[in-house]
Design a protein around this motif. Sequence first.
Motif, PDB file in Angstrom:
ATOM      1  N   ARG A  61      40.476  61.358   6.824  1.00 55.02           N
ATOM      2  CA  ARG A  61      40.762  60.055   6.207  1.00 55.02           C
ATOM      3  C   ARG A  61      41.126  60.209   4.736  1.00 55.02           C
ATOM      4  O   ARG A  61      41.927  59.449   4.207  1.00 55.02           O
ATOM      5  CB  ARG A  61      39.565  59.109   6.363  1.00 55.02           C
ATOM      6  N   GLY A  86      52.140  61.676   9.848  1.00 48.26           N
ATOM      7  CA  GLY A  86      52.064  61.061  11.161  1.00 48.26           C
ATOM      8  C   GLY A  86      50.619  61.146  11.585  1.00 48.26           C
ATOM      9  O   GLY A  86      49.943  62.117  11.257  1.00 48.26           O
ATOM     10  N   VAL A  87      50.101  60.106  12.255  1.00 47.26           N
ATOM     11  CA  VAL A  87      48.689  60.112  12.608  1.00 47.26           C
ATOM     12  C   VAL A  87      48.505  59.785  14.082  1.00 47.26           C
ATOM     13  O   VAL A  87      49.169  58.903  14.617  1.00 47.26           O
ATOM     14  CB  VAL A  87      47.898  59.084  11.759  1.00 47.26           C
ATOM     15  N   PHE A  89      45.251  58.848  16.535  1.00 40.98           N
ATOM     16  CA  PHE A  89      43.816  58.554  16.530  1.00 40.98           C
ATOM     17  C   PHE A  89      43.198  58.931  17.879  1.00 40.98           C
ATOM     18  O   PHE A  89      43.887  59.307  18.818  1.00 40.98           O
ATOM     19  CB  PHE A  89      43.583  57.059  16.294  1.00 40.98           C
ATOM     20  N   GLU A  91      41.870  56.846  19.966  1.00 39.77           N
ATOM     21  CA  GLU A  91      42.455  55.908  20.935  1.00 39.77           C
ATOM     22  C   GLU A  91      43.968  55.933  20.727  1.00 39.77           C
ATOM     23  O   GLU A  91      44.448  56.244  19.643  1.00 39.77           O
ATOM     24  CB  GLU A  91      41.937  54.497  20.703  1.00 39.77           C
ATOM     25  N   THR A  93      45.945  53.554  20.245  1.00 37.44           N
ATOM     26  CA  THR A  93      46.280  52.668  19.134  1.00 37.44           C
ATOM     27  C   THR A  93      47.721  52.177  19.201  1.00 37.44           C
ATOM     28  O   THR A  93      48.496  52.316  18.263  1.00 37.44           O
ATOM     29  CB  THR A  93      46.022  53.376  17.776  1.00 37.44           C
ATOM     30  N   LEU A  94      48.076  51.626  20.366  1.00 35.41           N
ATOM     31  CA  LEU A  94      49.418  51.065  20.517  1.00 35.41           C
ATOM     32  C   LEU A  94      49.342  49.545  20.393  1.00 35.41           C
ATOM     33  O   LEU A  94      48.297  48.953  20.630  1.00 35.41           O
ATOM     34  CB  LEU A  94      49.987  51.442  21.886  1.00 35.41           C
ATOM     35  N   MET A  95      50.469  48.941  20.038  1.00 31.45           N
ATOM     36  CA  MET A  95      50.523  47.489  19.990  1.00 31.45           C
ATOM     37  C   MET A  95      50.783  46.994  21.414  1.00 31.45           C
ATOM     38  O   MET A  95      51.847  47.278  21.972  1.00 31.45           O
ATOM     39  CB  MET A  95      51.643  47.039  19.053  1.00 31.45           C
ATOM     40  N   PRO A  96      49.839  46.271  22.017  1.00 33.92           N
ATOM     41  CA  PRO A  96      49.982  45.915  23.430  1.00 33.92           C
ATOM     42  C   PRO A  96      51.151  44.961  23.697  1.00 33.92           C
ATOM     43  O   PRO A  96      51.662  44.903  24.800  1.00 33.92           O
ATOM     44  CB  PRO A  96      48.644  45.250  23.773  1.00 33.92           C
ATOM     45  N   TRP A  97      51.566  44.228  22.655  1.00 37.14           N
ATOM     46  CA  TRP A  97      52.630  43.233  22.844  1.00 37.14           C
ATOM     47  C   TRP A  97      54.020  43.868  22.739  1.00 37.14           C
ATOM     48  O   TRP A  97      55.017  43.192  22.984  1.00 37.14           O
ATOM     49  CB  TRP A  97      52.512  42.118  21.806  1.00 37.14           C
ATOM     50  N   TYR A 138      55.418  48.483  29.054  1.00 33.00           N
ATOM     51  CA  TYR A 138      54.375  48.032  28.138  1.00 33.00           C
ATOM     52  C   TYR A 138      53.168  48.960  28.264  1.00 33.00           C
ATOM     53  O   TYR A 138      52.911  49.504  29.344  1.00 33.00           O
ATOM     54  CB  TYR A 138      53.968  46.583  28.453  1.00 33.00           C
ATOM     55  N   ARG A 140      50.086  48.647  28.738  1.00 34.75           N
ATOM     56  CA  ARG A 140      49.113  48.433  29.802  1.00 34.75           C
ATOM     57  C   ARG A 140      49.573  48.985  31.148  1.00 34.75           C
ATOM     58  O   ARG A 140      48.781  49.156  32.069  1.00 34.75           O
ATOM     59  CB  ARG A 140      48.753  46.956  29.945  1.00 34.75           C
ATOM     60  N   ARG A 154      55.088  58.504  18.428  1.00 34.98           N
ATOM     61  CA  ARG A 154      55.164  57.677  17.225  1.00 34.98           C
ATOM     62  C   ARG A 154      54.863  58.514  15.976  1.00 34.98           C
ATOM     63  O   ARG A 154      55.485  58.337  14.927  1.00 34.98           O
ATOM     64  CB  ARG A 154      54.175  56.503  17.328  1.00 34.98           C
ATOM     65  N   ALA A 155      53.893  59.446  16.098  1.00 38.03           N
ATOM     66  CA  ALA A 155      53.553  60.289  14.951  1.00 38.03           C
ATOM     67  C   ALA A 155      54.682  61.263  14.623  1.00 38.03           C
ATOM     68  O   ALA A 155      54.898  61.620  13.472  1.00 38.03           O
ATOM     69  CB  ALA A 155      52.256  61.045  15.227  1.00 38.03           C
TER      70      ALA A 155
ATOM     71  N   ASP B 176      43.426  45.367  15.700  1.00 41.09           N
ATOM     72  CA  ASP B 176      42.835  46.685  15.906  1.00 41.09           C
ATOM     73  C   ASP B 176      42.685  47.449  14.582  1.00 41.09           C
ATOM     74  O   ASP B 176      43.643  47.544  13.813  1.00 41.09           O
ATOM     75  CB  ASP B 176      43.736  47.465  16.868  1.00 41.09           C
ATOM     76  N   LEU B 179      45.069  50.364  14.069  1.00 40.80           N
ATOM     77  CA  LEU B 179      46.428  49.925  13.747  1.00 40.80           C
ATOM     78  C   LEU B 179      46.509  49.482  12.284  1.00 40.80           C
ATOM     79  O   LEU B 179      47.515  49.690  11.615  1.00 40.80           O
ATOM     80  CB  LEU B 179      46.851  48.777  14.667  1.00 40.80           C
ATOM     81  N   TYR B 186      51.333  54.066   6.626  1.00 33.12           N
ATOM     82  CA  TYR B 186      52.780  53.898   6.499  1.00 33.12           C
ATOM     83  C   TYR B 186      53.167  52.985   5.334  1.00 33.12           C
ATOM     84  O   TYR B 186      54.328  52.631   5.183  1.00 33.12           O
ATOM     85  CB  TYR B 186      53.370  53.359   7.812  1.00 33.12           C
ATOM     86  N   TRP B 282      52.017  41.156  28.514  1.00 27.98           N
ATOM     87  CA  TRP B 282      51.096  42.129  27.931  1.00 27.98           C
ATOM     88  C   TRP B 282      49.646  41.728  27.860  1.00 27.98           C
ATOM     89  O   TRP B 282      48.786  42.578  27.766  1.00 27.98           O
ATOM     90  CB  TRP B 282      51.556  42.520  26.525  1.00 27.98           C
TER      91      TRP B 282
END
Lengths: 266, 291
Positions: A61, A86-87, A89, A91, A93-97, A138, A140, A154-155, B176, B179, B186, B282
């Motif tokens: 961190r 680039g990180v 984690f 989890e 840590t994705l945006m579900p939407w 998506y 999920r 993404r990283a 989250d 996030l 970033y 979603w």
Amino acid sequence: MTTDRTIRPLGERPRILQMVDVDKTFAGNVVALRRMALSVNEGDFISLLGPSGCGKSTALRLIAGLMRPTTGRIAWDGGQSADDLGVVFQEPTLMPWATVAQNVWLPFRLRGQTFSAVKDRIEEVLALVGLENFGGAYPRELSGGMKMRVSIARALVTNPRLILMDEPFAALDEITRQKLNNDLLELKAQMGSTVIFVTHSVFESVFLSDRIIVMAARPGRVIREITVDAPYPRGIAFRTSPDYAAHALATSEALSEAMGEKMELH
Amino acid sequence: MTLADPQTSNGDSAQDVAFDVDEARFARAQRVESIARWALPVIVMVLTVYAWDRVVTLNNIPHYVLPSPGRVMATMVEDWWLLIGSALVTLQTTLLALLVAVIGGVGLAVLFTQSRFAEMSFYPYAVILQVTPIVSIAPLIFIYVENRTVGLLLCAWIVAFFPILANTTLGLKSADHNLRDLMTIYRASRWQRLRYLQLPSALPYFLGGLRIAGGLALIGAVVAEYVAGTGGVSSGLASRIQEAGYRLNIPRMFAALLLIAAMGVAIFMALSLLSHLLLRKWHESAVKREN
């Protein structure tokens, strides 16, 4: 966007950053990290290994800039910009939407780049992590391992100087974890990435890294650095070699020392 | 079964049948449930209306005490244009109030998440406004606000905005934490953080609040109409009910009441549909599970 980073032998690689005498003390005088010094060189795969409370996540961190050292400093050679990191984690840590491709787009989007401008790069990276046909899915709809691959994509997408991974595979099953470890090494070989990888698994750290930083708790500190000089790419042959076993033993011993135990040899 | 090889199906048939009976029972239970879901409420309604009609007819209850369902429907048809005109007035107030509640509720929620001190300063007053019954505030509002329409809107807004504010505030804060760290790493601006992370995180919460607010806006509008009285040319359904009450036109009161209830249901269904459309890709609440 291709890279011509070649992995040079240890010792000849240009430095990316160094931690100099970094202390981190939390409120209530909890010493999370004492006198940590670390040089990170281009192409390194460094594992931070230790029992919980040893400050390995704190170190990550600090490097990520999510907190500042109490004393000491973290200096990036050539200064630091937003594209340097680039990180990944623990989890995904994705945006579900957002779809998989939109998730991978995020680092670019935050720099004001449109999706169409970086579409090719996103597809390229998704192909690298083996998800070429999942850009429109998506999160999920994906398995745990696939979500982690998106997170890795993404990283990687901005081709950062340094990738930080905080126990990224700890929540996955053993089979998925091994597959991802193999794929991670392949990615690293292809892209020449520099990685700092936090783990509590001796075997994972030996398999993946060329430098293992063993840390102890109370106060969090570095007690030993182990160099794993086996060449990349590493595969099943390395995993079953005497060289691997020797390094695993040395690392286990160091870890036992970190836990304040004497290791019994049978 | 017909496709099975006769040689193997002989030995295994007992097991096959046992398995199939269970599956068939499960499938039947599902089918029955899916029909019952809409059939039962309809049956209950038909029975109730029938019982109502019987009670009125058998007891010779005069229509100015309790009209029969048939007479209510006849009044509905007869007074249709009068009633629908008033319904539109009430609907307009409701929807406008809901719109202002959305703007005010979301706006305040965003302000609260941007500034802890703003939240500390103003949130208690939002709560006070919410817990004070609107019937007790409305008379004051109509004393100070000259314009009747603005007064009505204000009343409906006071009732409707709180669930949107409370839910959206909660939603904006529930993004989250990893996030959020990623946004920091970033170096996302405040606006980017809001736009790309907090607002989408808050969407399911906001839509939950919106569904509650839709019903409350209607209640607020109707209550405000009662308090404002029957004056004015363009009066809503509540004024119609009051007016009909003075004239002992009970069937019209029932017809107007029916319209208000129908409007409430329609608003709820429309907002549920909106919520479903926005979240179906979603969010757990809207995603259909196969098993």
